[in-house]
Design an enzyme around this catalytic site. Structure first.
Site, mmCIF file in Angstrom:
data_model
loop_
_atom_site.group_PDB
_atom_site.id
_atom_site.type_symbol
_atom_site.label_atom_id
_atom_site.label_comp_id
_atom_site.label_asym_id
_atom_site.label_seq_id
_atom_site.Cartn_x
_atom_site.Cartn_y
_atom_site.Cartn_z
ATOM 1 N N HIS A 186 114.366 -24.617 28.157
ATOM 2 C CA HIS A 186 114.711 -25.985 27.791
ATOM 3 C C HIS A 186 116.212 -26.202 27.737
ATOM 4 C CE1 HIS A 186 110.798 -28.028 26.393
ATOM 5 N NE2 HIS A 186 110.512 -27.074 27.255
ATOM 6 N N SER A 240 114.112 -26.722 34.060
ATOM 7 C CA SER A 240 113.441 -26.035 35.164
ATOM 8 C C SER A 240 114.252 -26.115 36.435
ATOM 9 C CB SER A 240 112.088 -26.684 35.439
ATOM 10 O OG SER A 240 111.190 -26.407 34.411
ATOM 11 N N LYS A 277 99.084 -32.029 35.328
ATOM 12 C CA LYS A 277 99.068 -31.102 36.459
ATOM 13 C C LYS A 277 98.782 -29.685 35.975
ATOM 14 C CE LYS A 277 101.640 -30.077 40.670
ATOM 15 N NZ LYS A 277 102.942 -30.101 41.348
ATOM 16 N N ASP A 278 99.347 -29.340 34.818
ATOM 17 C CA ASP A 278 99.071 -28.028 34.236
ATOM 18 C C ASP A 278 97.608 -27.894 33.837
ATOM 19 O OD1 ASP A 278 102.230 -27.228 32.515
ATOM 20 O OD2 ASP A 278 101.553 -26.904 34.570
ATOM 21 N N GLU A 304 95.451 1.433 35.811
ATOM 22 C CA GLU A 304 94.921 0.146 36.217
ATOM 23 C C GLU A 304 95.794 -0.426 37.338
ATOM 24 O OE1 GLU A 304 91.759 0.033 35.206
ATOM 25 O OE2 GLU A 304 91.941 -2.005 34.451
#
Lengths: 417, 253, 184
Positions: free
Chosen positions: A213, A217, A241-242, A285
């Site tokens: 923030h 972005s 959208k998320d 893994e």
């Protein structure tokens, strides 16, 4: 910051005393986000969601798990068979771990491709790497808890690595084990730390978001927002959208949970741990396999530097070097969209990582050790190559601004139509 | 985008190749199982037959400590039948008021009583080999139920030329290395099925492997049926999210 | 071209109601989904299958002499089994029901009068009352005395004095034979 006036009196009362709603408004409805983010930008929020799912399912698993070598395996089987929806909670947690790494790897590779690690986002990148390291430690310890054959032998191999360090190596290993081999003290402390670390991760994620923030972005073009015409409020555009991304992700995730819950796992872990019998093929893994391949690539002892130590140092260096990426990559241009050579090199890097992963999962026979060594070399050569590339590459012309590029795209698509 | 798809394709091919290459043993033939696929469910009549095979043959050497007698009611047995199965075996309990341990018949709440009191006793009775617990066998081996089926049907009287079978072992073409400590446990008519099904070796193997898959994954029926509902719901919800997203973003374009 | 809007404008009324409907519908479905997702976690805290299966205990009562009492564990709780004497049975039957805080006749609390089987947890705040051993205080009514707050129970396990509101609970039990019972 708390200067907002809310219509609702109750909301106002709370906010005057604890600026919950102001902060929420500031970081969502008033937060400027580039208008051109593509779906590769969904993976940060997905990672946060998976973290929350892991913590929730983990807490409920612990209600029925016993961290003692004589009871751990059976307590997990009791969860699977007797606890109401225990199988669901267990499979959510086990598959959630794999999902967490899938999402985070895509998130990281997005950062690499679009140059999101470059100034002023170096801190954001570092915090992300810290989260990644904490995730690897957490997942490693978590995998030991069911106390299956792979739990025990994976723990044995990885803790034994620390004996590679000269002078202090054996002391470190004994300290980690709490004894003379992986045994009950080891299991108990791994349980304690496995419960603790996710909350540390949560705290670092919070810092990661604060850092985000602060600088805002990045975006697929890699050019900063220059004004309000380049930005849209995070809420409602990116919240919805998320959410759509969440829906798609849940379908993917839950398909495994319900229909292929053991796809990512190893059958050997359904055999209770036996310190006297080593499984034919010990392997970690899937999300560790590239690093496992790097570790095993070093087979030639050097004076004062045995192969084992070389492997351990290389394995750690493979991640540590990423911390220096903002300075290693000397290009002034961020996004691979405008760096044609970097774009090719990036995809070679991705393919190489997949090769490393494959080699890490196979027994070291035939051509594979040599392929692993070449791939390890390619991995590390990527970085000096990046340094040179930044100086010699001629990037494509950057657009004037985000909104200019968006408008140009809109014009092009209407022309084609 | 194209490069991404190519990389993913490469990864997918590698991933698909990996399991095959990881098997150093012979290729395992895939069988058809009633519970396979998104809509697969157990055939309870088959599970009952499989229980009979385990009960009559396998349980003489193999334990199954994670399953309780009460779990058998899922297969369709009545409470009394379950009680009778349990009561066939004795369990050590106590101490009583005199301070002694004593034997009592098992109850439905008890887990399956193992054939031997401990691993060492099991080894002594089996030429030094330890018959593994079968509760999770269908999940504990690469190839899962297909592998277990291959083992049960993979015994051969004459090993290939030049292959040495040590004393006390048996040749099995599906077992890594070819020599297994277990004698061939099943053959045609090794059991007489209560429901009258013809007990060929293959049928017996199919039935007991199905039973073993149930003991390893008793939740399968509920897991798959819930899965269908959940994925279906999510498809609807995601479609709604998408429609709402398009609506909200419409005024931007 | 600076007309590109950066904030969502008010859309015409018809578009707005349609978007609102979609918003409300999606929210409703989302909330329903979340609620359905929460249930398995809550239900996982309910007793598990193995806990539910341990719900019966069998007891051999042949060695309990008249006047003696034994405590067994059932579902993790103490259960008092008292082999009552004739005097104790008589005292229990003779009590007028109207005197009782929790009115119950002795008949409905026993299957065979010489065997009283009650859950040994005081109905006040959960202590285990005294009275099983010969040397224990039994209170004024010959049954049990709870040392925590002074509740007193009679030879039928009924509350007679003190703060407890209800009689000692009688669990489900059956006589498998004359000398053995199954509780639960």
């Amino acid at each position: 910051m708390s200067g907002y006036k809310f219509d609702n009196k109750v909301v106002q009362w709370v906010d005057d005393r604890l600026p919950l709603f102001s902060v929420l408004k500031h970081s969502t409805t008033d937060y400027p986000t580039p208008r051109n983010l593509n779906y590769w930008w969904n993976f940060g929020s997905l990672a946060l969601m998976v973290l929350v799912i892991m913590i929730l399912t983990g807490i409920f698993l612990v209600m029925n798990y016993t961290p003692h070598t004589s009871m751990a395996f059976n307590s997990v089987e009791r969860i699977m068979r007797d606890v109401n929806y225990g199988w669901l909670i267990r499979y959510l947690h086990a598959n959630g771990a794999s999902m967490f790494f899938i999402v985070v790897y895509i998130h990281i590779f997005r950062g690499l491709y679009y140059g999101s690690y470059k100034a002023p986002r170096e801190m954001l990148w570092w915090l992300g790497l810290v989260i990644y390291l904490l995730m690897m430690a957490t997942a490693f310890m978590g995998y030991v808890l069911p106390w299956g054959q792979m739990s025990f032998w994976g723990a044995t191999v990885i803790t034994n690595l620390f004996s590679a360090f000269p002078v202090v190596g054996d002391y470190i290993v004994t300290l980690l084990w709490g004894g003379f081999s992986v045994d009950n003290p080891t299991l108990n402390r791994f349980f304690s730390l496995h419960y603790l670390l996710p909350f540390l991760i949560f705290a670092v994620v919070f810092l990661h978001l604060v850092a985000l923030h602060t600088v805002k972005s990045s975006n697929p073009l890699g050019i900063e927002m220059k004004g309000p015409q380049d930005a849209i409020p995070f809420h409602p555009y990116y919240t919805i959208k998320d959410l759509f991304g969440v829906g798609l992700f849940l379908i993917f995730f839950l398909s495994f949970v319900f229909f292929a819950p053991n796809f990512f796992g190893d059958p050997d872990n359904y055999i209770p741990a036996n310190p006297l019998v080593t499984p034919a093929h010990i392997k970690p893994e899937w999300y560790y396999l590239p690093f496992y391949a790097i570790l095993r690539s070093f087979t030639f002892d050097l004076p004062f530097l045995p192969a084992k130590l070389q492997g351990v140092l290389a394995m750690f260096s493979a991640i540590i070097i990423l911390f220096f990426l903002p300075w290693i990559d000397s290009s002034k241009v961020r996004s691979a969209k405008f760096r044609p050579i970097f774009k090719q090199v990036f995809w070679i890097f991705v393919a190489n990582a997949l090769v490393l992963g494959y080699v890490g999962g196979q027994p070291p026979e035939g051509n594979l050790p040599m392929i692993g060594q070449i791939s390890t070399a390619v991995y590390f050569l990527f970085f000096p190559f990046l340094f040179l590339l930044g100086k010699i590459e001629k990037p494509r012309a950057l657009p004037q601004s985000i909104s200019a590029a968006v408008l140009k795209d809109a014009a092009h698509s209407t022309e084609k139509a | 985008m194209r490069k991404f798809l190519l990389s993913t394709l490469a990864a997918g091919l590698l991933a698909a190749a990996t399991p095959a290459l990881a098997n150093e043993g012979p290729e395992i033939e895939k069988q058809a199982w009633s519970w396979q696929g998104v809509f697969g469910q157990y055939d309870k009549a088959q599970l009952r037959r499989g229980w009979q095979v385990f009960h009559d043959i396998c349980s003489n050497c193999h334990s199954m400590k994670l399953v309780a007698y009460r779990n058998l009611s899922y297969l369709g047995f009545s409470d009394d039948e379950v009680k009778d199965f349990a009561a066939e075996k004795q369990v050590t309990d106590g101490p009583n008021d005199q301070g002694d341990m004593f034997q009592r018949p098992a109850r439905p709440s008890d887990h399956f009583v193992p054939p031997f009191p401990n691993d060492q006793a099991a080894r002594v009775a089996n030429n030094g080999a330890l018959p593994p617990d079968l509760s999770l066998m269908a999940k504990a081996r690469n190839g899962g139920p297909d592998y277990v089926y291959a083992i049960l049907t993979g015994f051969e009287d004459t090993p290939p030329a030049g292959h040495v079978v040590p004393d006390g072992m048996y040749y099995n073409k599906a077992f890594g290395g070819g020599n297994i400590g277990m004698p061939p446990p099943i053959s045609d008519d090794a059991v007489t099925y209560a429901d009258g099904t013809k007990a060929t070796k293959e049928q017996i193997a199919k039935d007991v492997v199905s039973f073993l898959n149930w003991t390893a994954e008793p939740e399968l029926d509920q897991r798959k049926s819930l899965g269908i509902k959940v994925i279906g719901f999510l498809i609807v919800l995601t479609a709604m999210f998408y429609a709402l997203k398009r609506k909200i973003w419409a005024d931007l374009h | 071209m600076a007309e590109t809007s950066t904030t969502p404008q008010a859309t015409p009324p018809e578009g707005e109601t349609r978007r609102d409907f979609l918003l409300y519908a999606t929210t409703a479905v989302g909330v329903a989904g979340t609620a359905m997702a929460v249930w398995p976690f809550i239900h996982s805290m309910n007793p598990a299958a193995d806990t539910l299966a341990m719900s019966t205990t069998e007891v051999d009562i042949s060695s309990i002499a008249e006047g003696q009492a034994v405590t067994v564990t059932w579902r993790g709780k103490p259960v008092f089994i008292r082999h009552r004497t004739a005097a104790e049975i008589e005292a229990a039957k003779a009590t007028a029901v109207s005197e009782l805080r929790d009115p119950e006749t002795d008949d409905i609390r026993v299957k065979k009068p010489e065997w009283l089987i009650v859950v040994g947890i005081c109905t006040h705040l959960g202590c285990v009352p005294l009275g099983q051993k010969p040397a224990d205080p039994k209170g004024e009514f010959g049954g049990w005395f709870c040392p925590c707050h002074g509740s007193q129970y009679d030879t039928s396990g009924r509350i007679r004095k003190g703060p407890a509101p209800k009689n000692l609970a009688v669990p489900n039990y059956t006589f498998l034979t004359d000398t053995s019972i199954r509780i639960g």
